[in-house]
Design a protein around this motif. Structure first.
Motif, PDB file in Angstrom:
ATOM      1  N   ALA A   1       0.831  -1.204   0.000  1.00 57.81           N
ATOM      2  CA  ALA A   1       0.000   0.000   0.000  1.00 57.81           C
ATOM      3  C   ALA A   1       0.868   1.258   0.000  1.00 57.81           C
ATOM      4  O   ALA A   1       0.612   2.207  -0.749  1.00 57.81           O
ATOM      5  N   GLY A   2       1.897   1.272   0.835  1.00 59.40           N
ATOM      6  CA  GLY A   2       2.760   2.444   0.919  1.00 59.40           C
ATOM      7  C   GLY A   2       3.576   2.662  -0.335  1.00 59.40           C
ATOM      8  O   GLY A   2       3.714   3.794  -0.819  1.00 59.40           O
ATOM      9  N   ARG A   3       4.101   1.586  -0.868  1.00 59.90           N
ATOM     10  CA  ARG A   3       4.892   1.696  -2.090  1.00 59.90           C
ATOM     11  C   ARG A   3       4.015   2.136  -3.258  1.00 59.90           C
ATOM     12  O   ARG A   3       4.443   2.937  -4.099  1.00 59.90           O
ATOM     13  N   ALA A   4       2.785   1.639  -3.311  1.00 64.11           N
ATOM     14  CA  ALA A   4       1.866   2.033  -4.378  1.00 64.11           C
ATOM     15  C   ALA A   4       1.617   3.540  -4.341  1.00 64.11           C
ATOM     16  O   ALA A   4       1.571   4.195  -5.392  1.00 64.11           O
ATOM     17  N   LYS A   5       1.497   4.107  -3.154  1.00 72.31           N
ATOM     18  CA  LYS A   5       1.290   5.546  -3.035  1.00 72.31           C
ATOM     19  C   LYS A   5       2.497   6.317  -3.560  1.00 72.31           C
ATOM     20  O   LYS A   5       2.349   7.356  -4.212  1.00 72.31           O
ATOM     21  N   VAL A   6       3.689   5.807  -3.258  1.00 71.69           N
ATOM     22  CA  VAL A   6       4.903   6.455  -3.755  1.00 71.69           C
ATOM     23  C   VAL A   6       4.926   6.445  -5.281  1.00 71.69           C
ATOM     24  O   VAL A   6       5.208   7.459  -5.930  1.00 71.69           O
ATOM     25  N   LEU A   7       4.616   5.292  -5.862  1.00 64.49           N
ATOM     26  CA  LEU A   7       4.631   5.178  -7.322  1.00 64.49           C
ATOM     27  C   LEU A   7       3.562   6.064  -7.954  1.00 64.49           C
ATOM     28  O   LEU A   7       3.809   6.697  -8.988  1.00 64.49           O
ATOM     29  N   GLU A   8       2.386   6.101  -7.357  1.00 64.97           N
ATOM     30  CA  GLU A   8       1.317   6.951  -7.878  1.00 64.97           C
ATOM     31  C   GLU A   8       1.720   8.420  -7.815  1.00 64.97           C
ATOM     32  O   GLU A   8       1.408   9.200  -8.729  1.00 64.97           O
ATOM     33  N   HIS A   9       2.422   8.785  -6.742  1.00 61.42           N
ATOM     34  CA  HIS A   9       2.896  10.167  -6.602  1.00 61.42           C
ATOM     35  C   HIS A   9       3.827  10.525  -7.761  1.00 61.42           C
ATOM     36  O   HIS A   9       3.712  11.602  -8.362  1.00 61.42           O
ATOM     37  N   PHE A  10       4.738   9.617  -8.092  1.00 60.83           N
ATOM     38  CA  PHE A  10       5.643   9.862  -9.213  1.00 60.83           C
ATOM     39  C   PHE A  10       4.875   9.934 -10.530  1.00 60.83           C
ATOM     40  O   PHE A  10       5.104  10.824 -11.356  1.00 60.83           O
ATOM     41  N   LEU A  11       3.975   9.000 -10.741  1.00 62.10           N
ATOM     42  CA  LEU A  11       3.248   8.947 -12.013  1.00 62.10           C
ATOM     43  C   LEU A  11       2.324  10.142 -12.205  1.00 62.10           C
ATOM     44  O   LEU A  11       2.001  10.504 -13.343  1.00 62.10           O
ATOM     45  N   ASP A  12       1.903  10.765 -11.119  1.00 62.01           N
ATOM     46  CA  ASP A  12       1.041  11.941 -11.211  1.00 62.01           C
ATOM     47  C   ASP A  12       1.803  13.208 -11.605  1.00 62.01           C
ATOM     48  O   ASP A  12       1.177  14.215 -11.955  1.00 62.01           O
ATOM     49  N   ARG A  13       3.117  13.144 -11.566  1.00 68.46           N
ATOM     50  CA  ARG A  13       3.901  14.317 -11.936  1.00 68.46           C
ATOM     51  C   ARG A  13       3.800  14.572 -13.441  1.00 68.46           C
ATOM     52  O   ARG A  13       3.774  13.628 -14.226  1.00 68.46           O
ATOM     53  N   PRO A  14       3.773  15.836 -13.833  1.00 73.68           N
ATOM     54  CA  PRO A  14       3.785  16.137 -15.266  1.00 73.68           C
ATOM     55  C   PRO A  14       5.035  15.593 -15.939  1.00 73.68           C
ATOM     56  O   PRO A  14       4.984  15.113 -17.075  1.00 73.68           O
TER      57      PRO A  14
ATOM     58  N   ARG B   1       8.174   5.794 -16.793  1.00 75.31           N
ATOM     59  CA  ARG B   1       6.731   5.657 -16.578  1.00 75.31           C
ATOM     60  C   ARG B   1       6.284   4.213 -16.819  1.00 75.31           C
ATOM     61  O   ARG B   1       5.403   3.704 -16.114  1.00 75.31           O
ATOM     62  N   ARG B   2       6.888   3.554 -17.776  1.00 77.71           N
ATOM     63  CA  ARG B   2       6.559   2.155 -18.037  1.00 77.71           C
ATOM     64  C   ARG B   2       6.982   1.278 -16.848  1.00 77.71           C
ATOM     65  O   ARG B   2       6.216   0.417 -16.392  1.00 77.71           O
ATOM     66  N   ASN B   3       8.184   1.505 -16.353  1.00 81.16           N
ATOM     67  CA  ASN B   3       8.664   0.726 -15.211  1.00 81.16           C
ATOM     68  C   ASN B   3       7.796   0.940 -13.977  1.00 81.16           C
ATOM     69  O   ASN B   3       7.418  -0.015 -13.283  1.00 81.16           O
ATOM     70  N   LEU B   4       7.502   2.195 -13.695  1.00 84.64           N
ATOM     71  CA  LEU B   4       6.677   2.511 -12.535  1.00 84.64           C
ATOM     72  C   LEU B   4       5.287   1.903 -12.666  1.00 84.64           C
ATOM     73  O   LEU B   4       4.734   1.365 -11.692  1.00 84.64           O
ATOM     74  N   SER B   5       4.710   1.985 -13.845  1.00 86.17           N
ATOM     75  CA  SER B   5       3.367   1.449 -14.068  1.00 86.17           C
ATOM     76  C   SER B   5       3.334  -0.065 -13.900  1.00 86.17           C
ATOM     77  O   SER B   5       2.389  -0.618 -13.326  1.00 86.17           O
ATOM     78  N   HIS B   6       4.373  -0.750 -14.383  1.00 87.74           N
ATOM     79  CA  HIS B   6       4.434  -2.204 -14.239  1.00 87.74           C
ATOM     80  C   HIS B   6       4.539  -2.600 -12.768  1.00 87.74           C
ATOM     81  O   HIS B   6       3.860  -3.535 -12.322  1.00 87.74           O
ATOM     82  N   GLU B   7       5.389  -1.897 -12.024  1.00 89.03           N
ATOM     83  CA  GLU B   7       5.505  -2.217 -10.611  1.00 89.03           C
ATOM     84  C   GLU B   7       4.200  -1.942  -9.880  1.00 89.03           C
ATOM     85  O   GLU B   7       3.763  -2.735  -9.024  1.00 89.03           O
ATOM     86  N   LEU B   8       3.568  -0.820 -10.203  1.00 88.51           N
ATOM     87  CA  LEU B   8       2.292  -0.484  -9.556  1.00 88.51           C
ATOM     88  C   LEU B   8       1.240  -1.546  -9.843  1.00 88.51           C
ATOM     89  O   LEU B   8       0.486  -1.946  -8.940  1.00 88.51           O
ATOM     90  N   ALA B   9       1.189  -2.015 -11.074  1.00 91.97           N
ATOM     91  CA  ALA B   9       0.212  -3.051 -11.428  1.00 91.97           C
ATOM     92  C   ALA B   9       0.458  -4.326 -10.628  1.00 91.97           C
ATOM     93  O   ALA B   9      -0.493  -4.986 -10.169  1.00 91.97           O
TER      94      ALA B   9
END
Length: 217
Positions: A174-187, A204-212
């Motif tokens: 849960a915590g790591r997902a929030k971190v990744l979402e924070h990064f992905l929300d950046r312009p 963005r591809r790497n972050l999205s794969h980890e989040l998934a």
């Protein structure tokens, strides 16, 4: 794990860097040893000498954006000098070591102040591009691993999990997902044009794969 050859090269580069401020190798080496010891702590898996090595490979490619490459190099060395995954003040404690360890070597006070500010910038508290060109170089180098190859990113993600081994799996996910979402929300994840061109899409591809993977039921 950093090879002995790379560690030797980093030591020689450190000595040359400090020599540019009038510090003899004999005086520079003890601080180098303290920095190596800090980055070799047993609880570290990603925030290690390898991370610094990878940053030092990126910084010269972005150097034209910076005004003081010596300050950036010193900031790379110190930005994770303190790393406690349970703490919230690692950047501030790392910044404090700049003066503690470099002042006795008579490194100029303005340089120490400059490096301290750069280390504090690595807290990544804002998505806005830094006005300071040196901070821009440092921050992009710090996050370069996000845009690395899939295999390197996966090893990075696994190493971060090891550093938070004390956190139960559900809470970590849960915590790591929030971190990744924070990064992905950046312009933008990166600020330098070269990093945007070469690393933004991959990051963005790497972050999205980890989040998934983290949020899969």
């Amino acid at each position: 794990m950093l090879s002995p050859e790379r560690l030797d090269l980093m030591q020689r580069q450190w000595a040359r860097l400090l020599e540019s401020f009038g510090v003899t190798p004999a005086d520079a080496y003890p601080v180098f040893d303290r920095l190596v010891a800090a980055h070799s702590e047993r609880h570290r898996h990603y925030h290690t000498l390898e991370h610094l090595w990878e940053m030092f490979r990126v910084v010269p490619r972005l150097a034209e954006a910076g005004a003081d490459t010596r300050a950036v190099q010193l900031a790379v060395w110190f930005h994770d000098a303190v790393y406690d995954p349970r703490a919230k003040d690692n950047e501030a404690r790392s910044a404090a070591l700049v003066a503690d360890w470099l002042s006795p070597l008579a490194v100029p006070v303005p340089v120490i102040a400059r490096v301290t500010d750069l280390v504090l910038a690595t807290a990544h508290t804002t998505a806005e591009p830094p006005a300071d060109p040196d901070a821009l170089v440092l921050l992009d180098a710090d996050l370069a691993v996000l845009g690395a190859s899939e295999a390197r990113y996966q090893r990075y993600a696994a190493d971060i999990r090891k550093e938070y081994a004390f956190v139960p799996d559900d809470a970590y996910r849960a915590g790591r997902a929030k971190v990744l979402e924070h990064f992905l929300d950046r312009p933008r994840l990166y600020h330098h044009p070269l990093m945007i061109a070469e690393g933004e899409e991959a990051a963005r591809r790497n972050l999205s794969h980890e989040l998934a993977e983290l949020t899969a039921t």
